[in-house]
Design a protein around this motif. Structure first.
Motif, PDB file in Angstrom:
ATOM      1  N   GLU A 115     -14.053  10.028   9.005  1.00 24.58           N
ATOM      2  CA  GLU A 115     -13.232   9.759   8.080  1.00 24.58           C
ATOM      3  C   GLU A 115     -11.939   9.793   8.093  1.00 24.58           C
ATOM      4  OE1 GLU A 115     -13.712  10.645   3.054  1.00 24.58           O
ATOM      5  OE2 GLU A 115     -14.772  11.662   4.542  1.00 24.58           O
ATOM      6  N   ALA A 116     -10.855   8.763   7.384  1.00 27.48           N
ATOM      7  CA  ALA A 116      -9.571   9.034   7.294  1.00 27.48           C
ATOM      8  C   ALA A 116      -9.087   9.716   5.935  1.00 27.48           C
ATOM      9  CB  ALA A 116      -8.881   7.649   7.542  1.00 27.48           C
ATOM     10  N   TYR A 117      -8.797  10.989   6.121  1.00 27.57           N
ATOM     11  CA  TYR A 117      -8.492  11.653   4.823  1.00 27.57           C
ATOM     12  C   TYR A 117      -7.232  11.162   4.284  1.00 27.57           C
ATOM     13  CZ  TYR A 117     -11.852  14.797   6.356  1.00 27.57           C
ATOM     14  OH  TYR A 117     -13.259  15.456   7.060  1.00 27.57           O
ATOM     15  N   THR A 118      -7.013  11.145   2.989  1.00 28.25           N
ATOM     16  CA  THR A 118      -5.808  10.950   2.218  1.00 28.25           C
ATOM     17  C   THR A 118      -4.780  12.134   2.189  1.00 28.25           C
ATOM     18  OG1 THR A 118      -7.008  11.009   0.328  1.00 28.25           O
ATOM     19  CG2 THR A 118      -6.823   8.949   1.231  1.00 28.25           C
TER      20      THR A 118
ATOM     21  N   PRO B  20       0.881  -1.002  -0.040  1.00 21.64           N
ATOM     22  CA  PRO B  20      -0.031   0.232   0.008  1.00 21.64           C
ATOM     23  C   PRO B  20       0.849   0.994   0.026  1.00 21.64           C
ATOM     24  CG  PRO B  20       0.355  -0.966   2.140  1.00 21.64           C
ATOM     25  CD  PRO B  20       0.887  -2.037   1.195  1.00 21.64           C
ATOM     26  N   ASN B  21       0.213   2.478   0.127  1.00 20.24           N
ATOM     27  CA  ASN B  21       1.057   3.706   0.395  1.00 20.24           C
ATOM     28  C   ASN B  21       0.203   4.515   1.512  1.00 20.24           C
ATOM     29  OD1 ASN B  21       2.810   5.659  -0.544  1.00 20.24           O
ATOM     30  ND2 ASN B  21       1.791   6.545  -2.036  1.00 20.24           N
ATOM     31  N   GLY B  22       1.193   4.789   2.341  1.00 22.97           N
ATOM     32  CA  GLY B  22       0.410   5.852   3.495  1.00 22.97           C
ATOM     33  C   GLY B  22      -0.270   4.855   4.477  1.00 22.97           C
ATOM     34  N   ALA B  23      -0.147   3.660   4.718  1.00 19.76           N
ATOM     35  CA  ALA B  23      -0.658   2.747   5.717  1.00 19.76           C
ATOM     36  C   ALA B  23       0.251   2.933   7.212  1.00 19.76           C
ATOM     37  CB  ALA B  23      -0.949   1.515   5.259  1.00 19.76           C
ATOM     38  N   ILE B  24      -0.535   2.682   7.933  1.00 16.90           N
ATOM     39  CA  ILE B  24       0.056   2.707   9.320  1.00 16.90           C
ATOM     40  C   ILE B  24      -0.394   1.305   9.867  1.00 16.90           C
ATOM     41  CG2 ILE B  24       0.371   3.437  11.702  1.00 16.90           C
ATOM     42  CD1 ILE B  24      -0.665   6.099  11.253  1.00 16.90           C
ATOM     43  N   LEU B  25       0.448   0.366   9.764  1.00 17.18           N
ATOM     44  CA  LEU B  25       0.189  -1.062  10.089  1.00 17.18           C
ATOM     45  C   LEU B  25       0.915  -1.377  11.740  1.00 17.18           C
ATOM     46  CD1 LEU B  25      -0.863  -4.028   9.180  1.00 17.18           C
ATOM     47  CD2 LEU B  25       1.457  -4.292   8.336  1.00 17.18           C
ATOM     48  N   THR B  26       0.035  -1.815  12.433  1.00 18.21           N
ATOM     49  CA  THR B  26       0.255  -2.192  13.451  1.00 18.21           C
ATOM     50  C   THR B  26       0.647  -3.844  13.802  1.00 18.21           C
ATOM     51  OG1 THR B  26      -1.742  -2.606  14.601  1.00 18.21           O
ATOM     52  CG2 THR B  26      -1.033  -0.362  14.630  1.00 18.21           C
ATOM     53  N   ALA B  27       1.463  -4.148  14.547  1.00 21.88           N
ATOM     54  CA  ALA B  27       1.755  -5.561  14.437  1.00 21.88           C
ATOM     55  C   ALA B  27       2.531  -6.005  15.498  1.00 21.88           C
ATOM     56  CB  ALA B  27       3.052  -5.876  13.428  1.00 21.88           C
ATOM     57  N   GLY B  28       2.130  -7.032  16.180  1.00 24.11           N
ATOM     58  CA  GLY B  28       2.834  -7.928  17.424  1.00 24.11           C
ATOM     59  C   GLY B  28       1.917  -9.223  17.742  1.00 24.11           C
TER      60      GLY B  28
ATOM     61  N   ALA C 122      -3.990   1.281  11.885  1.00 22.27           N
ATOM     62  CA  ALA C 122      -4.260   2.542  12.467  1.00 22.27           C
ATOM     63  C   ALA C 122      -4.324   3.724  11.588  1.00 22.27           C
ATOM     64  CB  ALA C 122      -3.140   2.744  13.512  1.00 22.27           C
ATOM     65  N   GLN C 123      -5.454   4.710  12.025  1.00 20.16           N
ATOM     66  CA  GLN C 123      -5.763   5.508  11.088  1.00 20.16           C
ATOM     67  C   GLN C 123      -6.077   6.830  11.981  1.00 20.16           C
ATOM     68  OE1 GLN C 123      -9.098   3.916   8.999  1.00 20.16           O
ATOM     69  NE2 GLN C 123      -7.909   4.484   7.236  1.00 20.16           N
ATOM     70  N   ILE C 124      -5.607   8.004  11.312  1.00 20.71           N
ATOM     71  CA  ILE C 124      -6.003   9.333  12.022  1.00 20.71           C
ATOM     72  C   ILE C 124      -7.545   9.656  11.166  1.00 20.71           C
ATOM     73  CG2 ILE C 124      -5.624  11.835  12.081  1.00 20.71           C
ATOM     74  CD1 ILE C 124      -2.533  11.144  12.332  1.00 20.71           C
ATOM     75  N   THR C 125      -8.329   9.875  12.205  1.00 19.25           N
ATOM     76  CA  THR C 125      -9.565  10.188  11.628  1.00 19.25           C
ATOM     77  C   THR C 125     -10.358  11.473  11.956  1.00 19.25           C
ATOM     78  OG1 THR C 125     -10.860   9.090  13.230  1.00 19.25           O
ATOM     79  CG2 THR C 125     -10.446   7.610  11.297  1.00 19.25           C
ATOM     80  N   GLU C 126     -11.375  11.944  11.196  1.00 15.88           N
ATOM     81  CA  GLU C 126     -11.698  13.495  11.601  1.00 15.88           C
ATOM     82  C   GLU C 126     -13.280  13.193  11.370  1.00 15.88           C
ATOM     83  OE1 GLU C 126     -11.542  17.816   9.955  1.00 15.88           O
ATOM     84  OE2 GLU C 126      -9.664  16.572   9.980  1.00 15.88           O
ATOM     85  N   THR C 127     -14.034  13.827  12.208  1.00 17.42           N
ATOM     86  CA  THR C 127     -15.728  13.781  12.387  1.00 17.42           C
ATOM     87  C   THR C 127     -16.066  14.708  11.414  1.00 17.42           C
ATOM     88  OG1 THR C 127     -15.642  15.426  13.997  1.00 17.42           O
ATOM     89  CG2 THR C 127     -15.609  13.320  14.965  1.00 17.42           C
TER      90      THR C 127
END
Length: 300
Positions: free
Chosen positions: A282-285, A234-242, A249-254
């Motif tokens: 929504e998670a903005y791009t 992908p491009n611009g993803a925050i993948l959490t792993a463990g 994980a995403q930054i979202t806005e109401t």
């Protein structure tokens, strides 16, 4: 999709690869056909000292298994060292396809007790120590019209953790870096993502009980990094792993509320429930999407 993810003919730089997560990443990229640059200053967890032994040991593991690798002992914060790392890689293999920015240090203290030097050192290694290698490979990747970058963020940056104001600030800054680089690199097929790992390493061994550490081996995180750095990642993803668990994980806005031009602080207070209503968030791009929403609500 049944095809294995391979890196044959590709060159991968992994910083902080002498142990822990970086070592795990380097070994797996090599196993999948990559030529690997194992970068590690070889210092202690707080960043002091230095030795090339750790990086050379990982190279020995890779070559013993039939792979190709070279060791590099440069500090990721040192301009001359980073330049030499890139020049040496290009001289040997002629290209750089993947940068895994993994190097980091810890200097945990409560904010009251934290010296500014503790703050500056951690930001220097995590943020500047990601930017400098990235800047050094950027034009190479643009010329190739191909590049994959993985930066290493943390739940401390995303959500906070007591005693880690320096680490949290540094780690979330990498998400901000990623969010712009993903836009600027797109036309040259340069993709950037972030991994947010939880793993048993030198940096976490004193923070968790042994039975939990046993389930949190670095090798449980590496599959996510390999996918993020792959051709079809992908491009611009925050993948959490463990521990074998992966999530986004995403930054979202109401959607928020339009309170009118010249709205008062009291209006913000009184409309707080509507402003913060999670329905339709929504998670903005890109930052432009927030501006578009503001204009839409203004004219709605």
């Amino acid at each position: 999709m049944s095809d294995d993810i391979r890196f044959d003919g590709q060159v991968v730089i992994v910083t902080g690869a002498g142990g822990g997560l970086g070592r795990s990443h380097a070994l797996e990229f090599a196993r999948r056909g990559a030529k690997v640059v194992v970068n590690d200053l070889g210092g202690s967890v707080d960043g002091s000292g230095g030795s090339s032994a750790a990086a050379e040991a990982v190279v020995a593991e890779i070559t013993k298994a039939g792979g190709e690798a070279i060791a590099d002992g440069a500090s990721v914060t040192n301009d001359a060292g980073v330049a030499a790392l890139v020049e040496r890689t290009m001289a040997k293999w002629g290209r750089i396809d993947v940068l895994i920015a993994n190097a980091g240090i810890l200097r945990d203290k409560s904010f009251s007790k934290m010296e500014m030097s503790d703050f500056a050192s951690v930001v220097d290694v995590h943020l500047v120590g990601t930017v400098k290698p990235l800047k050094a490979v950027w034009e190479i990747m643009k010329t190739q019209n191909y590049g994959r970058i993985v930066v290493t963020t943390s739940s401390t940056g995303l959500y906070g953790n007591f005693g880690q104001a320096n680490y949290g600030a540094a780690k979330l800054s990498l998400v901000g870096l990623m969010n712009t680089i993903k836009l600027e690199g797109a036309k040259n097929d340069i993709r950037i993502n972030a991994i947010s790992p939880v793993a048993a390493t030198r940096m976490t061994e004193n923070l968790m009980p042994p039975e939990m550490l046993a389930k949190l081996g670095p090798e449980q995180v590496t599959p996510g990094v390999v996918y993020l750095a792959s051709k079809d990642g992908p491009n611009g993803a925050i993948l959490t792993a463990g521990a074998g668990v992966f999530s986004l994980a995403q930054i979202t806005e109401t959607e928020g509320a339009y309170l009118g031009q010249g709205a008062s602080a009291e209006a913000v207070r009184d409309k707080w429930a509507e402003i913060t209503d999670p329905a339709g968030r929504e998670a903005y791009t890109g930052g432009h999407m927030q501006t578009q929403k503001f204009m839409r609500k203004l004219n709605g």
